[in-house]
Scaffold this motif. Structure first.
Motif, PDB file in Angstrom:
ATOM      1  N   LEU A  89       6.071  -3.576 -10.113  1.00 24.30           N
ATOM      2  CA  LEU A  89       5.404  -4.607 -10.913  1.00 24.30           C
ATOM      3  C   LEU A  89       5.795  -4.490 -12.384  1.00 24.30           C
ATOM      4  N   SER A  90       5.802  -3.269 -12.888  1.00 27.49           N
ATOM      5  CA  SER A  90       6.185  -3.044 -14.278  1.00 27.49           C
ATOM      6  C   SER A  90       7.628  -3.472 -14.519  1.00 27.49           C
ATOM      7  N   ASP A  91       8.511  -3.087 -13.589  1.00 30.35           N
ATOM      8  CA  ASP A  91       9.917  -3.478 -13.719  1.00 30.35           C
ATOM      9  C   ASP A  91      10.076  -4.994 -13.736  1.00 30.35           C
ATOM     10  N   THR A  92       9.327  -5.667 -12.857  1.00 30.55           N
ATOM     11  CA  THR A  92       9.419  -7.124 -12.781  1.00 30.55           C
ATOM     12  C   THR A  92       8.954  -7.768 -14.080  1.00 30.55           C
ATOM     13  N   ALA A  93       7.861  -7.266 -14.632  1.00 31.13           N
ATOM     14  CA  ALA A  93       7.330  -7.814 -15.876  1.00 31.13           C
ATOM     15  C   ALA A  93       8.299  -7.605 -17.037  1.00 31.13           C
ATOM     16  N   LEU A  94       9.022  -6.494 -17.015  1.00 34.29           N
ATOM     17  CA  LEU A  94       9.921  -6.168 -18.134  1.00 34.29           C
ATOM     18  C   LEU A  94      11.354  -6.620 -17.902  1.00 34.29           C
ATOM     19  N   SER A  95      11.638  -7.119 -16.695  1.00 30.38           N
ATOM     20  CA  SER A  95      13.027  -7.445 -16.360  1.00 30.38           C
ATOM     21  C   SER A  95      13.548  -8.667 -17.107  1.00 30.38           C
ATOM     22  N   ALA A  96      12.649  -9.584 -17.473  1.00 33.91           N
ATOM     23  CA  ALA A  96      13.103 -10.799 -18.169  1.00 33.91           C
ATOM     24  C   ALA A  96      13.842 -10.468 -19.459  1.00 33.91           C
ATOM     25  N   GLY A  97      13.372  -9.417 -20.141  1.00 32.65           N
ATOM     26  CA  GLY A  97      14.035  -9.010 -21.376  1.00 32.65           C
ATOM     27  C   GLY A  97      14.968  -7.828 -21.203  1.00 32.65           C
ATOM     28  N   GLY A  98      15.101  -7.345 -19.958  1.00 31.48           N
ATOM     29  CA  GLY A  98      15.984  -6.202 -19.705  1.00 31.48           C
ATOM     30  C   GLY A  98      15.512  -4.919 -20.362  1.00 31.48           C
ATOM     31  N   HIS A  99      14.192  -4.751 -20.519  1.00 29.98           N
ATOM     32  CA  HIS A  99      13.649  -3.599 -21.247  1.00 29.98           C
ATOM     33  C   HIS A  99      13.575  -2.364 -20.343  1.00 29.98           C
ATOM     34  N   TRP A 100      14.726  -1.808 -19.984  1.00 29.62           N
ATOM     35  CA  TRP A 100      14.728  -0.681 -19.056  1.00 29.62           C
ATOM     36  C   TRP A 100      14.139   0.580 -19.681  1.00 29.62           C
ATOM     37  N   ARG A 101      14.218   0.710 -21.009  1.00 29.19           N
ATOM     38  CA  ARG A 101      13.655   1.912 -21.653  1.00 29.19           C
ATOM     39  C   ARG A 101      12.127   1.929 -21.501  1.00 29.19           C
ATOM     40  N   TRP A 102      11.510   0.773 -21.637  1.00 27.32           N
ATOM     41  CA  TRP A 102      10.071   0.707 -21.419  1.00 27.32           C
ATOM     42  C   TRP A 102       9.730   0.945 -19.942  1.00 27.32           C
ATOM     43  N   MET A 103      10.589   0.468 -19.065  1.00 22.30           N
ATOM     44  CA  MET A 103      10.361   0.716 -17.638  1.00 22.30           C
ATOM     45  C   MET A 103      10.245   2.220 -17.356  1.00 22.30           C
ATOM     46  N   LEU A 104      11.132   2.997 -17.985  1.00 19.63           N
ATOM     47  CA  LEU A 104      11.147   4.439 -17.755  1.00 19.63           C
ATOM     48  C   LEU A 104      10.101   5.169 -18.590  1.00 19.63           C
ATOM     49  N   GLY A 105       9.857   4.681 -19.806  1.00 18.79           N
ATOM     50  CA  GLY A 105       8.977   5.410 -20.723  1.00 18.79           C
ATOM     51  C   GLY A 105       7.500   5.208 -20.478  1.00 18.79           C
ATOM     52  N   ILE A 106       7.125   4.099 -19.846  1.00 15.59           N
ATOM     53  CA  ILE A 106       5.702   3.802 -19.660  1.00 15.59           C
ATOM     54  C   ILE A 106       5.017   4.801 -18.733  1.00 15.59           C
ATOM     55  N   ILE A 107       5.817   5.541 -17.969  1.00 18.66           N
ATOM     56  CA  ILE A 107       5.262   6.542 -17.050  1.00 18.66           C
ATOM     57  C   ILE A 107       4.608   7.689 -17.820  1.00 18.66           C
ATOM     58  N   THR A 108       4.913   7.825 -19.102  1.00 14.69           N
ATOM     59  CA  THR A 108       4.299   8.881 -19.910  1.00 14.69           C
ATOM     60  C   THR A 108       2.775   8.814 -19.869  1.00 14.69           C
ATOM     61  N   PHE A 109       2.216   7.623 -19.846  1.00 13.82           N
ATOM     62  CA  PHE A 109       0.759   7.478 -19.948  1.00 13.82           C
ATOM     63  C   PHE A 109       0.035   7.974 -18.693  1.00 13.82           C
TER      64      PHE A 109
END
Length: 475
Positions: A158-178
């Protein structure tokens, strides 16, 4: 809650403790699932070949194998709780590092660190759960760990899908920190395993933990007596492996079970879902990502089937059903890719078959392999045995992750899926021959059956079905 019928009720504190421990599975799933959506963008930014993409995916599994190897002695010396804390810390470091990586090499280093975290979690959490949960819900509680893995995978999709429109792969990987930080704080509140405390001669602490987790002092005292009896034999896994053929059998069975789980082909769906949807004819990134989300949701919902049935139907019948479903689905998918998918009806039919395959895995091999691997090892060698089986899981995982794209490129999609179908048929045969039924049987009784030479498929037989009584029945 009354204490007059402890056998029929479950202590709420036990459920809470098991849930917090199973959060490790959430991080496990997040890190498994997140790479599926991020990989196409990573490949574009760093200009990665198919082989390089396989390295980025599989390096985490290499770290997980090493983490699992180290987890046995670490959990034995530090305890299950501190090992989980270390795993949570590694999750935080690895997630931040992946988000700020500036090259494939740096990304691979932090993916390796994440792998170490996953290896620690995949070893320690099921072991801790098997030692905390009462036997009547042990299968369900360990299946809860698998459920958290599937929820983590879905959340990552779900997170990847939400961020895929802008290609924000760093946020895809970094959001797991929380969620990693949440896990760390949650584990701080957990008690230590009473079995580990008893192994360390901390019987008063073990008694206090059991009184907290069981419905009555009597139930806690009875369980502590069983544990104290079983821990008289100290952890000596390597020596036991070298000198005891029965322990070698249970160790080999644990390794076999984990290879069976990985060679079903489910791993490639989780890591390469967008690629598979592309093969099925869905050409746009949006279609591929939403298809991935649907796959993840199916994985979550089907895991509830295992949780509801594992302690009612038993482990073995569900495994046989699941492997059969997966074998048929892989055969059908291979045929569909061979004949060609050209119409929308054929596309959605392929998706339906894929979702049925996922259901077969999530209700069977996904959670139940972890359940069995935590149940079949004798206490004196449990850390060693579970270490070997968990390491085998990640070695097999690494093999699958590092070969899927190569198989697609060399033998083609149809043959690749037919190959996985054949492997599932082999798993059905192996389940009939070697897998025991352990429903409603205490860990101590499984150990006694193993150590007196029962066939592996019989070590879960109840007390009245002893070796001698079965032999007499045969005569």
């Amino acid at each position: 809650m009354t204490t007059s019928s402890p056998s029929s009720q479950i202590n709420r504190q036990t459920i809470l403790v098991c849930f917090l421990a199973a959060l490790a599975g959430l991080l496990f799933g997040l890190d498994m699932g997140v790479i599926a959506g991020a990989l196409p963008f990573i490949a574009d930014e760093f200009t990665l070949t198919s082989h390089h993409q396989e390295i980025v995916v599989s390096i985490m599994m290499f770290g997980a194998a090493l983490g699992a190897l180290c987890s046995g002695p670490m959990s034995s010396s530090l305890g299950r709780r501190k090992s989980l804390l270390l795993g949570a810390l590694l999750f935080v470091v690895g997630s931040i590092g992946c988000a700020i990586a500036t090259s494939m090499e740096i990304l691979s280093v932090f993916r390796f660190i994440l792998g170490l975290a996953v290896g620690v979690a995949s070893f320690t959490a099921p072991l801790y759960l098997s030692e905390i949960a009462p036997e009547r819900i042990r299968g369900s509680m360990i299946s809860l760990y698998q459920l958290m893995i599937t929820i983590g995978i879905l959340a990552a999709f779900l997170s990847d899908t939400a961020l895929s429109a802008g290609g924000h792969w760093r946020w895809m990987l970094g959001i797991i920190t929380f969620p990693a930080l949440v896990l760390f704080v949650g584990v701080l509140t957990l008690p230590e395993s009473p079995r580990w405390l008893a192994m360390r001669n901390k019987n008063e602490l073990a008694a206090r933990v059991l009184k907290l987790l069981r419905n009555s002092d009597r139930e806690a005292a009875e369980e502590l007596n069983q544990i104290r009896e079983s821990v008289k034999m100290k952890q000596r896994g390597w020596q036991l492996f070298c000198h005891n053929a029965h322990f070698r059998r249970s160790t080999y069975l644990g390794v076999l079970l984990q290879f069976m789980q990985q060679f079903t082909g489910m791993t490639v769906i989780m890591y390469y879902a967008p690629k598979i949807f592309e093969i099925a004819g869905f050409s746009t990134t949006r279609e591929q990502m939403w298809g991935t989300v649907i796959a993840g949701l199916t994985n979550v919902l089907a895991t509830f089937i295992a949780i509801g049935l594992v302690d009612r139907w038993g482990r073995k019948p569900i495994l046989k059903l699941g492997f059969s479903v997966m074998a048929i689905c892989m055969g059908i998918l291979g045929y569909m890719f061979y004949s060609g998918i050209t119409t929308p009806v054929e596309q959605y039919a392929a998706v339906a078959v894929l979702l049925i395959f996922i259901t077969g895995f999530a209700m069977s091999a996904g959670p139940l392999i972890w359940v069995l691997c935590s149940e079949i090892q004798p206490l004196a060698g449990r850390d060693f045995g579970v270490t070997c089986s968990t390491m085998a899981n990640w070695i097999a995982n690494m093999i699958i992750g590092a070969t899927f794209l190569t198989l697609i490129d060399t033998i083609g999609s149809p043959n690749t899926f037919w190959l996985y179908g054949i492997l599932n048929v082999i798993c059905i045969v192996l389940t009939f021959l070697f897998v025991p039924e352990t429903k409603n049987i205490s860990l101590e009784h499984i150990e006694r059956n193993l150590m007196r030479g029962e066939a592996l498929r019989h070590i879960g037989q109840p007390p009245h079905r002893s070796l001698s009584s079965r032999a007499a029945a045969v005569k």
